[in-house]
Design an enzyme around this catalytic site. Structure first.
Site, PDB file in Angstrom:
ATOM      1  N   ASP A 166       2.205   5.085  -0.323  1.00  8.52           N
ATOM      2  CA  ASP A 166       1.692   6.359   0.168  1.00  8.52           C
ATOM      3  C   ASP A 166       1.441   7.337  -0.974  1.00  8.52           C
ATOM      4  O   ASP A 166       1.829   7.092  -2.119  1.00  8.52           O
ATOM      5  CB  ASP A 166       2.699   6.999   1.138  1.00  8.52           C
ATOM      6  CG  ASP A 166       2.802   6.240   2.453  1.00  8.52           C
ATOM      7  OD1 ASP A 166       1.816   5.580   2.838  1.00  8.52           O
ATOM      8  OD2 ASP A 166       3.870   6.304   3.083  1.00  8.52           O
TER       9      ASP A 166
ATOM     10  N   ARG B 233      11.623   5.315   3.326  1.00  6.37           N
ATOM     11  CA  ARG B 233      11.837   6.763   3.295  1.00  6.37           C
ATOM     12  C   ARG B 233      12.650   7.230   4.505  1.00  6.37           C
ATOM     13  O   ARG B 233      13.502   8.121   4.383  1.00  6.37           O
ATOM     14  CB  ARG B 233      10.495   7.481   3.239  1.00  6.37           C
ATOM     15  CG  ARG B 233       9.785   7.350   1.898  1.00  6.37           C
ATOM     16  CD  ARG B 233       8.367   7.868   1.968  1.00  6.37           C
ATOM     17  NE  ARG B 233       8.314   9.234   2.470  1.00  6.37           N
ATOM     18  CZ  ARG B 233       7.174   9.850   2.809  1.00  6.37           C
ATOM     19  NH1 ARG B 233       6.008   9.209   2.680  1.00  6.37           N
ATOM     20  NH2 ARG B 233       7.201  11.093   3.242  1.00  6.37           N
TER      21      ARG B 233
ATOM     22  N   ARG C  75       0.858  -1.184   0.000  1.00  7.05           N
ATOM     23  CA  ARG C  75       0.000   0.000   0.000  1.00  7.05           C
ATOM     24  C   ARG C  75       0.897   1.237   0.000  1.00  7.05           C
ATOM     25  O   ARG C  75       1.316   1.709   1.060  1.00  7.05           O
ATOM     26  CB  ARG C  75      -0.934  -0.012   1.205  1.00  7.05           C
ATOM     27  CG  ARG C  75      -1.958  -1.144   1.156  1.00  7.05           C
ATOM     28  CD  ARG C  75      -2.891  -1.120   2.335  1.00  7.05           C
ATOM     29  NE  ARG C  75      -2.195  -1.477   3.568  1.00  7.05           N
ATOM     30  CZ  ARG C  75      -2.804  -1.569   4.759  1.00  7.05           C
ATOM     31  NH1 ARG C  75      -4.091  -1.314   4.869  1.00  7.05           N
ATOM     32  NH2 ARG C  75      -2.122  -1.907   5.826  1.00  7.05           N
TER      33      ARG C  75
END
Length: 246
Positions: free
Chosen positions: A52, A198, A50
């Site tokens: 972002d 990230r 999923r």
């Protein structure tokens, strides 16, 4: 009922992420609505990951169950026609066994993060890479990345909104490669925590700029505290490359 596996490419910039959102468009919604128009069914598309808002995919895997008899080619062609002009493309479509699941059957997920290490603003790659103007020491970044490979508690590199039951993850690969002015960070694991890639890249950029030592990556990891995170990289340069299955 037939289960179809899809391989999907998308530019994440216009979307709020993969998953359906009440406050904006999503990749999942776009594909589900297109399938609904073809099959005249209300469907749910399940993905391997999923992503972002603003995160991209070269080879996201997903599956959908359909009652209507369709060939994979017809489904793929119909979806690509109906998805236009959204930046989403179905690269492949195949029939898979009923127990094949895009998320739960997945044995590894692979990401790439692209850093444009240049002073000039981005033109063609704006939104597709993170521009870092300061020179980056790739060898120092690679040394810092090596500190994170293996099975660890990644609480420091986990979003406070992460819904995973455990912060323990096994990071199989975290490689740093320079390609001209672009630095590519490749990450592979069976599964990742929310914002893990990230967060790792953001801290590696601090190492590359000399603001952190490579050993500071281990210190941050061992802190097991989100407050120890140095920097969370923006979504722009993150790409879901592919998912592996048995």
């Amino acid at each position: 009922m037939t289960r179809f596996a899809l391989t999907i490419e998308y530019d994440g910039r216009p979307f709020m992420g993969w998953q359906r959102q009440a406050h904006g468009p999503s990749v999942q919604q776009a594909i589900e609505e297109a399938i609904g128009r073809i099959a005249h069914e209300t469907v749910t598309v399940h993905a391997a990951g999923r992503t972002d808002a603003g995160v991209h995919a070269n080879g996201m895997r997903a599956h959908v169950d359909l009652d209507r008899a369709l060939t994979p080619f017809r489904l793929m062609e119909g979806l690509n026609a109906l998805l236009r002009p959204a930046p989403v493309a179905i690269l492949a479509c195949e029939i898979v066994p009923d127990d094949w699941h895009a998320r739960f059957s997945c044995t590894a997920r692979h990401y790439e993060y692209r850093i444009a290490n240049r002073r000039a603003p981005l033109t063609f790659d704006k939104g597709l890479a993170w521009r870092v103007p300061a020179p980056l020491d790739m060898e120092a970044m690679a040394a810092g990345a090596a500190m994170l490979v293996g099975r660890h508690d990644f609480t420091t590199f986990r979003s406070v909104h992460c819904q995973a039951d455990s912060p323990l993850r096994t990071l199989d690969r975290l490689d740093v490669v320079r390609d001209g002015e672009v630095i590519r960070v490749f990450a592979s694991a069976r599964s990742f925590l929310h914002h893990q890639v990230r967060s790792m890249v953001g801290c590696l950029a601090l190492v590359g700029q000399g603001k952190w030592l490579p050993e500071d990556m281990r210190t941050a990891l061992e802190a097991r505290d989100r407050a120890a995170l140095g920097l969370n990289a923006p979504p722009d340069g993150l790409f879901f490359l592919r998912a592996d299955y048995p």
